[in-house]
Write an enzyme that holds these catalytic residues in place. Structure first.
Site, PDB file in Angstrom:
ATOM      1  N   TYR A  68      38.252  -4.426  24.367  1.00  0.00           N
ATOM      2  CA  TYR A  68      38.463  -5.492  23.401  1.00  0.00           C
ATOM      3  C   TYR A  68      39.876  -5.411  22.837  1.00  0.00           C
ATOM      4  O   TYR A  68      40.548  -6.427  22.645  1.00  0.00           O
ATOM      5  CB  TYR A  68      37.431  -5.394  22.271  1.00  0.00           C
ATOM      6  CG  TYR A  68      36.035  -5.699  22.740  1.00  0.00           C
ATOM      7  CD1 TYR A  68      35.618  -7.012  22.871  1.00  0.00           C
ATOM      8  CD2 TYR A  68      35.155  -4.674  23.065  1.00  0.00           C
ATOM      9  CE1 TYR A  68      34.334  -7.306  23.303  1.00  0.00           C
ATOM     10  CE2 TYR A  68      33.877  -4.958  23.500  1.00  0.00           C
ATOM     11  CZ  TYR A  68      33.470  -6.272  23.611  1.00  0.00           C
ATOM     12  OH  TYR A  68      32.210  -6.557  24.043  1.00  0.00           O
ATOM     13  N   ARG A 120      38.191  -7.627  16.866  1.00  0.00           N
ATOM     14  CA  ARG A 120      36.905  -8.176  16.390  1.00  0.00           C
ATOM     15  C   ARG A 120      36.757  -9.617  16.830  1.00  0.00           C
ATOM     16  O   ARG A 120      35.685 -10.084  17.174  1.00  0.00           O
ATOM     17  CB  ARG A 120      36.836  -8.105  14.870  1.00  0.00           C
ATOM     18  CG  ARG A 120      37.161  -6.707  14.348  1.00  0.00           C
ATOM     19  CD  ARG A 120      36.623  -6.518  12.963  1.00  0.00           C
ATOM     20  NE  ARG A 120      35.195  -6.396  13.039  1.00  0.00           N
ATOM     21  CZ  ARG A 120      34.397  -6.389  11.998  1.00  0.00           C
ATOM     22  NH1 ARG A 120      34.913  -6.500  10.802  1.00  0.00           N
ATOM     23  NH2 ARG A 120      33.115  -6.268  12.138  1.00  0.00           N
ATOM     24  N   CYS A 143      32.099 -11.064  31.041  1.00  0.00           N
ATOM     25  CA  CYS A 143      32.269 -10.331  29.794  1.00  0.00           C
ATOM     26  C   CYS A 143      31.703  -8.919  29.916  1.00  0.00           C
ATOM     27  O   CYS A 143      31.959  -8.063  29.095  1.00  0.00           O
ATOM     28  CB  CYS A 143      31.592 -11.085  28.650  1.00  0.00           C
ATOM     29  SG  CYS A 143      30.060 -11.880  29.129  1.00  0.00           S
TER      30      CYS A 143
END
Length: 111
Positions: free
Chosen positions: A23, A37, A52
């Site tokens: 991420y 985030r 993903c």
DNA sequence: CCGTTGACCCTTC
DNA sequence: AGAAGGGCCAACG
């Protein structure tokens, strides 16, 4: 100017098979190193067809259980892609990290 | 327009 | 070494 999630989708879509991305990496490539985030939030709203499952924690651990219906599921999918796992149960980031260990292509970065 | 929330990451105890 | 808390930035209501 595409929205942040848009960039995230493009980046994730560019992840080659057999590679892993965190991420933080996606956030960095998106232009906001601290917006990891937001990447996760974008993934939550990510449409189908987006790999993903190749996006994991910087730690090498998989995301929460609710994602993909369970970490085991994601692990299974990654194994299908050719991703190897460590005996600790974490993904082998050092072997499959994307875009690369030192590619770090900086278009212009800040400054 | 302002407040809340979120599939995270990092520092400290 | 493991666990807890805070901070960060952007989308959504």
């Amino acid at each position: 100017m595409a929205t942040f999630p848009e960039k995230i989708y493009e980046l994730v879509r560019q992840i080659p098979k057999g590679s892993l991305a965190t991420y933080g990496q996606l956030a960095l490539l998106a232009g906001s190193p601290r917006a990891a985030r937001i990447v996760g939030a974008a993934m939550y709203r990510a449409p189908a067809g987006l790999p993903c499952h190749r996006v994991i924690y910087s730690n090498g651990s998989l995301c929460c259980d609710q994602a993909f219906g369970g970490k085991a599921i994601q692990r299974q999918m990654l194994e299908e892609e050719g991703i190897t796992f460590l005996p600790d149960g974490r993904a082998n980031l050092k072997e499959h990290l994307w875009p690369g260990p030192e590619k770090a292509e900086n278009p212009e970065r800040l400054f």
